[in-house]
Design an enzyme around this catalytic site. Structure first.
Site, PDB file in Angstrom:
ATOM      1  N   SER A   1       0.832  -1.197   0.000  1.00 55.22           N
ATOM      2  CA  SER A   1       0.000   0.000   0.000  1.00 55.22           C
ATOM      3  C   SER A   1       0.875   1.259   0.000  1.00 55.22           C
ATOM      4  O   SER A   1       1.820   1.364  -0.782  1.00 55.22           O
ATOM      5  CB  SER A   1      -0.953  -0.048   1.200  1.00 55.22           C
ATOM      6  OG  SER A   1      -1.951   0.926   1.100  1.00 55.22           O
ATOM      7  N   ASP A  40      -5.700  -2.971  -2.839  1.00 50.71           N
ATOM      8  CA  ASP A  40      -4.654  -2.770  -1.835  1.00 50.71           C
ATOM      9  C   ASP A  40      -3.966  -4.079  -1.439  1.00 50.71           C
ATOM     10  O   ASP A  40      -4.615  -5.075  -1.131  1.00 50.71           O
ATOM     11  CB  ASP A  40      -5.309  -2.144  -0.596  1.00 50.71           C
ATOM     12  CG  ASP A  40      -4.305  -1.544   0.360  1.00 50.71           C
ATOM     13  OD1 ASP A  40      -3.539  -2.310   0.967  1.00 50.71           O
ATOM     14  OD2 ASP A  40      -4.285  -0.304   0.495  1.00 50.71           O
TER      15      ASP A  40
END
Length: 283
Positions: free
Chosen positions: A41, A164
């Protein structure tokens, strides 16, 4: 004495990830390097700037650019179905002719390996991208890794939707161990001894499951994966193989909410925590 192979992992965490920005700025100041960098991320963004050697670049993104409506806003979500406009972040700001360009040539020339973790939305599988998937002004893998479910629509690469990386492999300590690294620095953005709970993921997981059921299931189980991987890291820390850096408080920050005071406090915590890295890598 044979030099031990080293790795660093930054797990990301939205605005809380400024903790990692502080860690890596201090590493740059002290000339600390790693053989392999694993980014999840926003952690992948921190590591991209670290590998390019751009001191305090990420600090500006968290404290200056992130306050712009073009960067992150409800307006973005209503008009583009994405709260954080990753095309703005990695295009208008980070492109070679952008306001704060990423030095891609320096990143490419850095001998360290770079792994970027993402989740394939269609089947919930973990995808590990590397430097070969990057190019000048093409930072799609960083966008994919940072695509927060529901708050952002899946990011498409070659027709494949990604989400993500924290959904699939939020703390890739096992990955680094399996790849033979003997000294691993793990950068967390939550307190090390507070377990992740499932409740905050339940609603977004249910919404995500309407379109991508496998990814929704992975999100529902993220808390368990995260807690198991942190437990593994703690055991390895006792054995001297892992150094865990984590804030003692969140300074009022969450994944998508912030204050300038909280950002600066969290950055300072990361900068101070990095003091332990040099001695650990020598051990």
């Amino acid at each position: 004495m044979v030099r031990k192979r080293t790795a660093v992992i930054d797990v990301g965490g939205g605005y809380r990830s400024i903790f990692g920005a502080g860690v890596f700025d201090r590493c740059m100041e002290q000339g600390i390097t790693f053989d392999h960098c694993y980014g999840v991320s926003a952690g992948s963004a921190n590591l991209a700037s670290f590998l390019s050697g751009q001191l305090r670049r990420c600090y500006r993104f968290y404290t200056v650019y992130s306050s712009r409506k073009e960067y992150a806003s409800v307006r973005n979500f209503l008009t583009k179905h994405t709260f954080v406009d990753l095309d703005y972040v990695y295009g208008k700001l980070s492109a070679h002719d952008g306001e704060c360009p990423l030095d891609y040539q320096a990143l490419k020339a850095n001998p360290a390996l770079f792994t970027v973790v993402a989740c394939k939305a269609t089947d919930g599988s973990t995808v590990y991208f590397d430097k070969s998937d990057l190019a000048q002004d093409n930072y799609d893998i960083l966008k994919a890794s940072s695509t927060v479910p529901v708050a952002n629509k899946p990011y498409m690469i070659d027709g494949v939707p990604y989400l993500d990386g924290g959904i699939a492999d939020p703390v890739p300590v096992r990955k680094a161990m399996d790849e033979g690294y003997e000294r691993i620095v793990l950068v967390l953005t939550r307190q090390r001894d507070i377990l992740r709970e499932q409740k905050k993921d339940v609603l977004p997981a249910r919404i995500l499951s309407r379109t991508y059921p496998a990814a929704g299931e992975r999100l529902m189980e993220r808390y368990r994966t995260y807690n198991d991987e942190v437990a593994l890291a703690k055991q390895a820390e006792k054995e001297g193989r892992v150094l865990i850096l984590a804030p003692d408080s969140l300074c009022g920050l969450t994944t998508l909410s912030k204050s300038l005071k909280g950002l600066n406090a969290m950055y300072d915590k990361g900068y101070r925590a990095a003091e332990a890295i040099a001695d650990f890598l020598k051990s």
